[in-house]
Motif scaffolding. Structure first.
Motif, PDB file in Angstrom:
ATOM      1  N   THR A  16      15.089 -10.244  17.673  1.00  7.79           N
ATOM      2  CA  THR A  16      14.835 -10.907  18.867  1.00  7.79           C
ATOM      3  C   THR A  16      13.585 -11.693  19.077  1.00  7.79           C
ATOM      4  N   LYS A  17      12.566 -10.761  18.818  1.00 10.34           N
ATOM      5  CA  LYS A  17      11.027 -11.147  18.947  1.00 10.34           C
ATOM      6  C   LYS A  17      10.655 -12.225  17.898  1.00 10.34           C
ATOM      7  N   ALA A  18      11.158 -12.119  16.794  1.00 10.09           N
ATOM      8  CA  ALA A  18      10.908 -12.944  15.814  1.00 10.09           C
ATOM      9  C   ALA A  18      11.513 -14.350  16.131  1.00 10.09           C
ATOM     10  N   TYR A  19      12.705 -14.413  16.561  1.00  9.29           N
ATOM     11  CA  TYR A  19      13.309 -15.637  17.253  1.00  9.29           C
ATOM     12  C   TYR A  19      12.582 -16.225  18.218  1.00  9.29           C
ATOM     13  N   SER A  20      12.119 -15.584  19.144  1.00 10.67           N
ATOM     14  CA  SER A  20      11.455 -16.162  20.092  1.00 10.67           C
ATOM     15  C   SER A  20       9.925 -16.599  19.480  1.00 10.67           C
ATOM     16  N   ASP A  21       9.592 -15.902  18.720  1.00 12.93           N
ATOM     17  CA  ASP A  21       8.270 -16.346  18.215  1.00 12.93           C
ATOM     18  C   ASP A  21       8.356 -17.851  17.509  1.00 12.93           C
ATOM     19  N   VAL A  22       9.403 -17.891  16.661  1.00 10.66           N
ATOM     20  CA  VAL A  22       9.452 -19.070  16.005  1.00 10.66           C
ATOM     21  C   VAL A  22       9.866 -20.399  16.766  1.00 10.66           C
ATOM     22  N   LEU A  23      10.837 -19.948  17.581  1.00  9.56           N
ATOM     23  CA  LEU A  23      11.026 -21.191  18.713  1.00  9.56           C
ATOM     24  C   LEU A  23       9.972 -21.672  19.338  1.00  9.56           C
ATOM     25  N   ARG A  24       9.015 -20.693  19.763  1.00  8.96           N
ATOM     26  CA  ARG A  24       7.878 -21.045  20.645  1.00  8.96           C
ATOM     27  C   ARG A  24       6.927 -21.676  20.003  1.00  8.96           C
ATOM     28  N   HIS A  25       6.707 -21.709  18.597  1.00 13.76           N
ATOM     29  CA  HIS A  25       5.896 -22.357  17.802  1.00 13.76           C
ATOM     30  C   HIS A  25       6.344 -23.411  16.990  1.00 13.76           C
ATOM     31  N   ASN A  26       7.551 -23.784  16.895  1.00 14.39           N
ATOM     32  CA  ASN A  26       8.458 -24.839  16.361  1.00 14.39           C
ATOM     33  C   ASN A  26       9.402 -25.217  17.086  1.00 14.39           C
ATOM     34  N   THR A  27       8.961 -26.289  18.105  1.00 19.17           N
ATOM     35  CA  THR A  27       9.955 -26.810  19.035  1.00 19.17           C
ATOM     36  C   THR A  27      11.008 -27.593  18.229  1.00 19.17           C
ATOM     37  N   ALA A  28      10.989 -28.100  17.144  1.00 15.16           N
ATOM     38  CA  ALA A  28      11.730 -29.010  16.549  1.00 15.16           C
ATOM     39  C   ALA A  28      12.900 -28.078  15.814  1.00 15.16           C
ATOM     40  N   TYR A  29      12.763 -26.720  15.637  1.00 18.11           N
ATOM     41  CA  TYR A  29      13.748 -25.954  15.103  1.00 18.11           C
ATOM     42  C   TYR A  29      14.789 -25.496  15.952  1.00 18.11           C
ATOM     43  N   LYS A  30      15.996 -25.200  15.383  1.00 20.68           N
ATOM     44  CA  LYS A  30      17.233 -24.845  15.951  1.00 20.68           C
ATOM     45  C   LYS A  30      17.557 -23.431  15.401  1.00 20.68           C
ATOM     46  N   ILE A  31      17.734 -22.388  15.971  1.00 16.65           N
ATOM     47  CA  ILE A  31      18.193 -21.357  15.510  1.00 16.65           C
ATOM     48  C   ILE A  31      19.004 -20.704  16.521  1.00 16.65           C
ATOM     49  N   GLU A  32      20.540 -20.586  15.978  1.00 15.38           N
ATOM     50  CA  GLU A  32      21.609 -19.432  16.751  1.00 15.38           C
ATOM     51  C   GLU A  32      21.186 -18.326  16.299  1.00 15.38           C
ATOM     52  N   LEU A  33      21.284 -17.345  17.183  1.00 12.68           N
ATOM     53  CA  LEU A  33      21.077 -15.940  17.124  1.00 12.68           C
ATOM     54  C   LEU A  33      22.267 -15.083  17.602  1.00 12.68           C
ATOM     55  N   THR A  64       0.817  -1.393   0.168  1.00  5.56           N
ATOM     56  CA  THR A  64       0.058   0.030  -0.142  1.00  5.56           C
ATOM     57  C   THR A  64       0.858   1.329  -0.065  1.00  5.56           C
ATOM     58  N   HIS A  65       2.144   1.335   0.067  1.00  4.59           N
ATOM     59  CA  HIS A  65       2.981   2.533   0.040  1.00  4.59           C
ATOM     60  C   HIS A  65       2.444   3.674   0.641  1.00  4.59           C
ATOM     61  N   GLY A  66       2.931   3.836   1.821  1.00  2.00           N
ATOM     62  CA  GLY A  66       2.440   4.972   2.670  1.00  2.00           C
ATOM     63  C   GLY A  66       1.078   4.850   3.439  1.00  2.00           C
ATOM     64  N   MET A  67       0.482   3.787   3.395  1.00  2.00           N
ATOM     65  CA  MET A  67      -0.817   3.401   3.988  1.00  2.00           C
ATOM     66  C   MET A  67      -0.288   2.568   5.274  1.00  2.00           C
ATOM     67  N   ILE A  68       0.952   2.194   5.772  1.00  5.93           N
ATOM     68  CA  ILE A  68       1.376   1.451   6.832  1.00  5.93           C
ATOM     69  C   ILE A  68       1.935   2.404   7.826  1.00  5.93           C
ATOM     70  N   SER A  69       1.789   2.261   9.049  1.00  8.56           N
ATOM     71  CA  SER A  69       2.098   3.001  10.067  1.00  8.56           C
ATOM     72  C   SER A  69       3.735   2.457  10.326  1.00  8.56           C
ATOM     73  N   LEU A  70       4.392   3.731  10.243  1.00 10.52           N
ATOM     74  CA  LEU A  70       6.146   3.516  10.531  1.00 10.52           C
ATOM     75  C   LEU A  70       6.135   4.163  11.641  1.00 10.52           C
ATOM     76  N   GLU A  71       7.240   3.784  12.592  1.00 12.46           N
ATOM     77  CA  GLU A  71       7.806   4.357  13.623  1.00 12.46           C
ATOM     78  C   GLU A  71       9.389   4.133  13.799  1.00 12.46           C
ATOM     79  N   LYS A  72       9.798   4.835  14.677  1.00  8.73           N
ATOM     80  CA  LYS A  72      11.350   4.413  15.147  1.00  8.73           C
ATOM     81  C   LYS A  72      11.287   3.211  15.887  1.00  8.73           C
ATOM     82  N   LEU A  73      12.039   2.307  15.660  1.00  5.51           N
ATOM     83  CA  LEU A  73      12.175   0.953  16.235  1.00  5.51           C
ATOM     84  C   LEU A  73      13.397   0.388  16.223  1.00  5.51           C
ATOM     85  N   ARG A  74      13.730  -0.366  17.211  1.00  6.05           N
ATOM     86  CA  ARG A  74      15.180  -1.074  17.405  1.00  6.05           C
ATOM     87  C   ARG A  74      15.144  -2.582  16.611  1.00  6.05           C
TER      88      ARG A  74
END
Length: 179
Positions: free
Chosen positions: A36-53, A20-30
């Motif tokens: 790190t949140k994506a990493y936690s989400d993936v491991l929480r939902h897929n216990t067989a996966y291994k991710i080294e961050l 939508t170019h311009g229709m999404i809300s953007l903000e300053k973020l780390r």
């Protein structure tokens, strides 16, 4: 079937929102926090996966880790790459390295998947395309389409490299606020 259909509809809605170019809300973020949140989400939902961050020494100036973006969309992009990396790697493992260089955030996702020929790499970004190694894997072929669009909306770049020895690497580069 219902679960697959739900995922398909969700992916299609995210692609529409990401386009939508311009229709999404953007903000300053780390960006390291979103990763790190994506990493936690993936491991929480897929216990067989291994991710080294790997988050080596982060810069003292917080602006070097800040980007102007949408947390939900970036989280979705990072989750998709991590999940694909684990899904297509024989050891169900993905490594993720985060670096700040030249006022850009660089995130490198790597796994030991089968070699992808150059002509197939570009097709991976086409909606509903599924590679030869995806025959027995769940999915509909929209994840990388969505991911590339999200990274583009954030003025970033996404590249894929694959070779027989080291497997497949996806590199995302995003401009930081320090830029």
């Amino acid at each position: 079937d219902t679960k697959s259909l739900h995922q398909l509809v969700r992916n299609l809605l995210e692609i529409a929102k990401a386009g939508t170019h311009g229709m999404i809300s953007l903000e300053k973020l780390r960006i390291d926090e979103v990763l790190t949140k994506a990493y936690s989400d993936v491991l929480r939902h897929n216990t067989a996966y291994k991710i080294e961050l790997s988050l080596p020494d982060l810069p003292e100036d917080e602006k070097e880790c800040m980007v102007f973006g949408n947390t939900h969309l970036l989280n979705s992009a990072f989750r998709n790459i991590m999940e694909n990396g684990c899904k297509y790697s024989p050891d169900s493992k993905t490594t993720v390295a985060f670096h700040i260089s030249n006022n850009e955030a660089e995130i490198i996702f790597a796994n030991k998947s089968d070699h992808l020929p150059t002509e197939e790499i570009e097709k991976l970004f086409e909606p509903f395309y599924r590679g030869k190694n995806a025959v027995n894997k769940p999915g509909v072929g929209l994840g990388l389409t969505l991911t590339r669009r999200i990274i583009g909306l954030h003025k970033g770049n996404l590249t894929i490299n694959s070779d027989r020895e080291s497997g497949t690497t996806i590199k995302i580069v995003l401009p930081t606020l320090k830029r």
